[in-house]
Scaffold this motif. Sequence first.
Motif, PDB file in Angstrom:
ATOM      1  N   LEU A   1       0.823  -1.202   0.000  1.00  0.00           N
ATOM      2  CA  LEU A   1       0.000   0.000   0.000  1.00  0.00           C
ATOM      3  C   LEU A   1       0.859   1.254   0.000  1.00  0.00           C
ATOM      4  O   LEU A   1       0.527   2.257  -0.646  1.00  0.00           O
ATOM      5  N   SER A   2       1.977   1.197   0.717  1.00  0.00           N
ATOM      6  CA  SER A   2       2.902   2.328   0.728  1.00  0.00           C
ATOM      7  C   SER A   2       3.456   2.583  -0.670  1.00  0.00           C
ATOM      8  O   SER A   2       3.601   3.740  -1.097  1.00  0.00           O
ATOM      9  N   ASN A   3       3.735   1.504  -1.399  1.00  0.00           N
ATOM     10  CA  ASN A   3       4.233   1.643  -2.770  1.00  0.00           C
ATOM     11  C   ASN A   3       3.187   2.282  -3.675  1.00  0.00           C
ATOM     12  O   ASN A   3       3.511   3.114  -4.529  1.00  0.00           O
ATOM     13  N   TRP A   4       1.926   1.880  -3.488  1.00  0.00           N
ATOM     14  CA  TRP A   4       0.853   2.490  -4.272  1.00  0.00           C
ATOM     15  C   TRP A   4       0.727   3.984  -3.962  1.00  0.00           C
ATOM     16  O   TRP A   4       0.561   4.808  -4.872  1.00  0.00           O
ATOM     17  N   ALA A   5       0.806   4.325  -2.683  1.00  0.00           N
ATOM     18  CA  ALA A   5       0.706   5.733  -2.287  1.00  0.00           C
ATOM     19  C   ALA A   5       1.842   6.551  -2.893  1.00  0.00           C
ATOM     20  O   ALA A   5       1.628   7.660  -3.394  1.00  0.00           O
ATOM     21  N   ASP A   6       3.053   5.995  -2.875  1.00  0.00           N
ATOM     22  CA  ASP A   6       4.204   6.689  -3.469  1.00  0.00           C
ATOM     23  C   ASP A   6       4.008   6.879  -4.970  1.00  0.00           C
ATOM     24  O   ASP A   6       4.333   7.938  -5.528  1.00  0.00           O
ATOM     25  N   ARG A   7       3.486   5.845  -5.613  1.00  0.00           N
ATOM     26  CA  ARG A   7       3.254   5.903  -7.057  1.00  0.00           C
ATOM     27  C   ARG A   7       2.222   6.979  -7.401  1.00  0.00           C
ATOM     28  O   ARG A   7       2.385   7.740  -8.368  1.00  0.00           O
ATOM     29  N   ILE A   8       1.177   7.046  -6.609  1.00  0.00           N
ATOM     30  CA  ILE A   8       0.127   8.037  -6.831  1.00  0.00           C
ATOM     31  C   ILE A   8       0.652   9.445  -6.595  1.00  0.00           C
ATOM     32  O   ILE A   8       0.413  10.360  -7.399  1.00  0.00           O
ATOM     33  N   GLU A   9       1.377   9.637  -5.510  1.00  0.00           N
ATOM     34  CA  GLU A   9       1.897  10.965  -5.200  1.00  0.00           C
ATOM     35  C   GLU A   9       2.879  11.447  -6.266  1.00  0.00           C
ATOM     36  O   GLU A   9       2.916  12.635  -6.611  1.00  0.00           O
ATOM     37  N   ALA A  10       3.664  10.526  -6.816  1.00  0.00           N
ATOM     38  CA  ALA A  10       4.600  10.884  -7.885  1.00  0.00           C
ATOM     39  C   ALA A  10       3.850  11.334  -9.139  1.00  0.00           C
ATOM     40  O   ALA A  10       4.227  12.304  -9.801  1.00  0.00           O
ATOM     41  N   LYS A  11       2.765  10.625  -9.463  1.00  0.00           N
ATOM     42  CA  LYS A  11       1.970  10.987 -10.637  1.00  0.00           C
ATOM     43  C   LYS A  11       1.252  12.319 -10.445  1.00  0.00           C
ATOM     44  O   LYS A  11       1.173  13.144 -11.364  1.00  0.00           O
TER      45      LYS A  11
END
Length: 219
Positions: free
Chosen positions: A167-177
């Motif tokens: 979930l942390s990886n998904w959050a990082d991916r979203i914030e980067a986008k």
Amino acid sequence: MNIRIELTYRTPKGTEASFTSDEMRASKALLIAQDLEKSGRLKKISFTDHLENIWSLKELKKHLEEIQTEPHDVKIYFDGGFDLKTKRSGLGCAIYYEQNGKSLRLRKNALVEELDTNNEAEYAAFYFGLQEIELLGVHHLPVTFIGDSQVVINQLNGEWPAYEEQLSNWADRIEAKLEELGIQPEYELISRKKNREADHLASQAMNEIEISSVIELDE
């Protein structure tokens, strides 16, 4: 974009008073401001957005003219479903936006098979909606993301920590986008009942019913 009007009004005899409005759509605020300006009694006016940026009347008018041909006032309803037995997930998003003076709605879903939990499916649905507005050309604007997942909404808005690595990886991916597109996110948590449209799209995806449509909405 929602903004507040802040103005100083002067009567013919010189009495002045200052007022601050409730938040309203920028287009509505501009109409009110232009009407007040015609009265000749408007001494000073400015507009404050949700980030506390201050706009002059000229700046606001120019901004609204520039974005008319682009998608704006964007709201994304997202939902993800997960079937533990089949390990399949359905992603659904309903995107409401304005463009060229029209109110439009895009509905889209997708079936994926590489996720492991319902929370992952919810994150994937959020990212799916983000990808769709990127395709629409949305950038450097506020966007409201609306869903019924407390985990996704509260982790992305910083209220809850994301301890699970996936979930942390998904959050990082979203914030980067979000940063890449210059999008200022606003998050809204709603009940599952109020999120039925996105939920239905996710369920249709899991039943292998593909949806992809854009329609103009009646005012």
